[in-house]
Design a protein around this motif. Sequence first.
Motif, PDB file in Angstrom:
ATOM      1  N   LEU A  34     -10.760 -51.287  24.761  1.00  0.00           N
ATOM      2  CA  LEU A  34      -9.831 -51.800  25.769  1.00  0.00           C
ATOM      3  C   LEU A  34     -10.247 -53.209  26.202  1.00  0.00           C
ATOM      4  O   LEU A  34      -9.424 -54.113  26.311  1.00  0.00           O
ATOM      5  CB  LEU A  34      -9.821 -50.869  26.987  1.00  0.00           C
ATOM      6  N   ARG A  84     -11.980 -55.325  24.470  1.00  0.00           N
ATOM      7  CA  ARG A  84     -11.682 -56.248  23.361  1.00  0.00           C
ATOM      8  C   ARG A  84     -10.194 -56.568  23.301  1.00  0.00           C
ATOM      9  O   ARG A  84      -9.789 -57.704  23.073  1.00  0.00           O
ATOM     10  CB  ARG A  84     -12.098 -55.617  22.025  1.00  0.00           C
ATOM     11  N   LEU A  85      -9.373 -55.541  23.499  1.00  0.00           N
ATOM     12  CA  LEU A  85      -7.922 -55.715  23.465  1.00  0.00           C
ATOM     13  C   LEU A  85      -7.492 -56.688  24.557  1.00  0.00           C
ATOM     14  O   LEU A  85      -6.686 -57.595  24.316  1.00  0.00           O
ATOM     15  CB  LEU A  85      -7.247 -54.349  23.671  1.00  0.00           C
ATOM     16  N   TYR A  86      -8.053 -56.521  25.736  1.00  0.00           N
ATOM     17  CA  TYR A  86      -7.694 -57.388  26.861  1.00  0.00           C
ATOM     18  C   TYR A  86      -8.098 -58.835  26.592  1.00  0.00           C
ATOM     19  O   TYR A  86      -7.456 -59.763  27.049  1.00  0.00           O
ATOM     20  CB  TYR A  86      -8.350 -56.876  28.149  1.00  0.00           C
ATOM     21  N   LEU A 133      -8.093 -60.094  23.619  1.00  0.00           N
ATOM     22  CA  LEU A 133      -7.251 -60.583  22.515  1.00  0.00           C
ATOM     23  C   LEU A 133      -5.864 -60.997  22.974  1.00  0.00           C
ATOM     24  O   LEU A 133      -5.258 -61.903  22.406  1.00  0.00           O
ATOM     25  CB  LEU A 133      -7.100 -59.496  21.445  1.00  0.00           C
ATOM     26  N   LEU A 172      -2.674 -47.510  25.586  1.00  0.00           N
ATOM     27  CA  LEU A 172      -3.885 -47.889  26.304  1.00  0.00           C
ATOM     28  C   LEU A 172      -4.947 -46.797  26.339  1.00  0.00           C
ATOM     29  O   LEU A 172      -6.121 -47.083  26.491  1.00  0.00           O
ATOM     30  CB  LEU A 172      -3.545 -48.334  27.735  1.00  0.00           C
ATOM     31  N   THR A 200      -6.784 -46.639  22.043  1.00  0.00           N
ATOM     32  CA  THR A 200      -8.125 -47.176  22.284  1.00  0.00           C
ATOM     33  C   THR A 200      -9.199 -46.119  21.995  1.00  0.00           C
ATOM     34  O   THR A 200     -10.266 -46.452  21.481  1.00  0.00           O
ATOM     35  CB  THR A 200      -8.280 -47.676  23.732  1.00  0.00           C
ATOM     36  N   TRP A 212     -19.766 -54.990  14.546  1.00  0.00           N
ATOM     37  CA  TRP A 212     -18.869 -56.104  14.865  1.00  0.00           C
ATOM     38  C   TRP A 212     -19.411 -56.846  16.068  1.00  0.00           C
ATOM     39  O   TRP A 212     -19.818 -56.234  17.062  1.00  0.00           O
ATOM     40  CB  TRP A 212     -17.458 -55.566  15.163  1.00  0.00           C
ATOM     41  N   PHE A 233     -11.810 -61.066  13.381  1.00  0.00           N
ATOM     42  CA  PHE A 233     -11.712 -59.737  12.774  1.00  0.00           C
ATOM     43  C   PHE A 233     -12.446 -59.644  11.445  1.00  0.00           C
ATOM     44  O   PHE A 233     -12.759 -58.568  10.973  1.00  0.00           O
ATOM     45  CB  PHE A 233     -10.242 -59.360  12.564  1.00  0.00           C
ATOM     46  N   ILE A 263     -20.499 -53.988  19.578  1.00  0.00           N
ATOM     47  CA  ILE A 263     -19.282 -53.203  19.787  1.00  0.00           C
ATOM     48  C   ILE A 263     -19.329 -51.868  19.053  1.00  0.00           C
ATOM     49  O   ILE A 263     -19.004 -50.829  19.617  1.00  0.00           O
ATOM     50  CB  ILE A 263     -18.054 -54.034  19.366  1.00  0.00           C
TER      51      ILE A 263
END
Lengths: 294, 326
Positions: free
Chosen positions: A134, A136-138, A140, B57, B61, B73, B78, B294
């Motif tokens: 989450l 990381r998504l935020y 991005l 979400l 996730t 990572w 990516f 990560i």
Amino acid sequence: MSTLALKKPRTPVRPARVLLHVVLATMALAWLAPLLWAVYAALRPYAETSEKGYVSWPDSLSLDNFTNAFEQSDMTHYFVNTMIIAVPAVLVTLFLSSMVAFYVSRFDFRLNLALLLVFTAGNLLPQQVIITPLYRLYLLVDLPGITMSGKLYDSALGLVLIHVAFQSGFCAFVLSNYMRSLPHELTEAALVDGASVWRMYWQIVLPLCKPAMAALGTLLSIWIYNDFFWALVLISTGENMPITSALNNLSGTYFTDPNLVAAGALLTAIPTLIVYFVLQRQFVSGLTLGANKG
Amino acid sequence: MTTDTPTKSPEAAPEPPPGTAPVTKRIPQGHKRLLTRRDRLTLGFMAGLPTILHVALVWVTALASILLAFTSWNGIGFDSIQWVGLENFKELFTNNPQFWPAVEHNVIWFVVLICIPTPLGLFLAVQLDKKIKFSRVYQTAFFLPVVLSMAVIGFVWQLVYNPDTGLINSVIGANKPGHYIDWIGDPNLNLWAILIAASWRHTGYMMILYLAGLKGVDPSLREASALDGASEWQTFKNVIFPVLRPTNTVVLVVTIIEALRAFDLVFVFNKGAEGTELLSILVTNNIIGESSRIGYGSAIAVVLLLISLVVIIPYLVSTFRKERRA
């Protein structure tokens, strides 16, 4: 407690009852002790307590620590930050979860059990299970011009979204149980009369759910106000922090002055306590609505 | 509290109450013809929008956590994602000095919560259910900690435990050199110190759940038991407690989830320093701490996820089965 209690004739005082009161009163005092201790520490000037020790009779009691904590930490600003997050989050959560609940409780589509399961299970997951992706998504998602940070990360919008997504699971579950208890004839008749689905939801079912919505709204307000974790990870700028994580910063800055930190912590708790005392019944019924799935 | 409000949940009764009976009487499939195309679109939107948000979400996730757990990572671009198979888990299980202590602390957390505050909450609920005087006052006192934010609770208990200025050490005189007790920093003590604070809060929560459960107990059961000459304890043991079974299930699940979620309190108290490591703290440290690995952080999250699902899935399946039957 309950108005259904029958008036019993006065019984003579029994020793067992007296003992029970003594036990309960002692326990209740013990439970309040840490909070009372914090209040006492917050009311005394730091100079005095560092000289005489904390366990001592006070020479002076004042609200100075409270005013200092309030002003030095710019509490109003953080309180507004919290409101910017909490108000939309509560309203949107109630709106979205009531729509899902309406769908699964009123229509016999094949999907709805699975749908409800997904929502409920999602709410039971520990937040840390999803936080790494989450976060990381935020980072991005670019939202130039929409949020101050230009990203979902470090924005009130980001916090609102995760609160809504996470809490709607619980609310959908509670509301669908509640809607199931409403007589089906209500919507059946409307359907035969040719009312639209939206009208059924908006004008028939939703008004009947007011008590459940009030209970959930109270519960959500307190939960979201109290949230510490999401804000800790998803907000980085001090300016954007809601009040709980701002308090964490305050304590980091003033860790040498426990009296001031105590005052800050108590000030943070005041809005929660007000909501709780005013809406006690809603809060408790919200909590038990979700739990009693016998 | 709930009995005299219209908010009475139909599930509050231990037996499937008559209120849930219409479940089987849903709008039958034949009624679908009555729905216009617009209605179907509306319904699709009503269920779709919230579902998309929630699934994206929360579940996507969670799934991403699982996938990332098998990769390495650094978060920059990516193309730096490397597939490493079970490496993260290997390192976690064999090479991380914090992992097994964290698992152990999470287990201790649960065991303590279920052994101390839960029976205490039940005891309080049974006593307060007797409609005694001042019941509301007592209830409020015990329930107050549940309303407060965990962060605030952390600060309040810091004031109690602070080794130099705290209540405990000031009272017992353990803040002087020579016999100094460090409740927050000592790895042998700090977990227990925090657990007292956690139990303090959990008791009120359990009390409320049991009070709601006790409200659903049919009064005629008590009467019958009293007429048969059973003592209060016998009545509780043989009549009331068995009826509370659904509440006990909920209490068990809630307590496990609470133990897995424990984070705020520890973080505020001592940042999860040695002696108070928890899985949730390890995951978070991987994000806001110095090391931002990560894949590795996700591997810890997967362990947390698996433990949670072992509890959540059976619980929900049995809950929904009951509803189906109703």
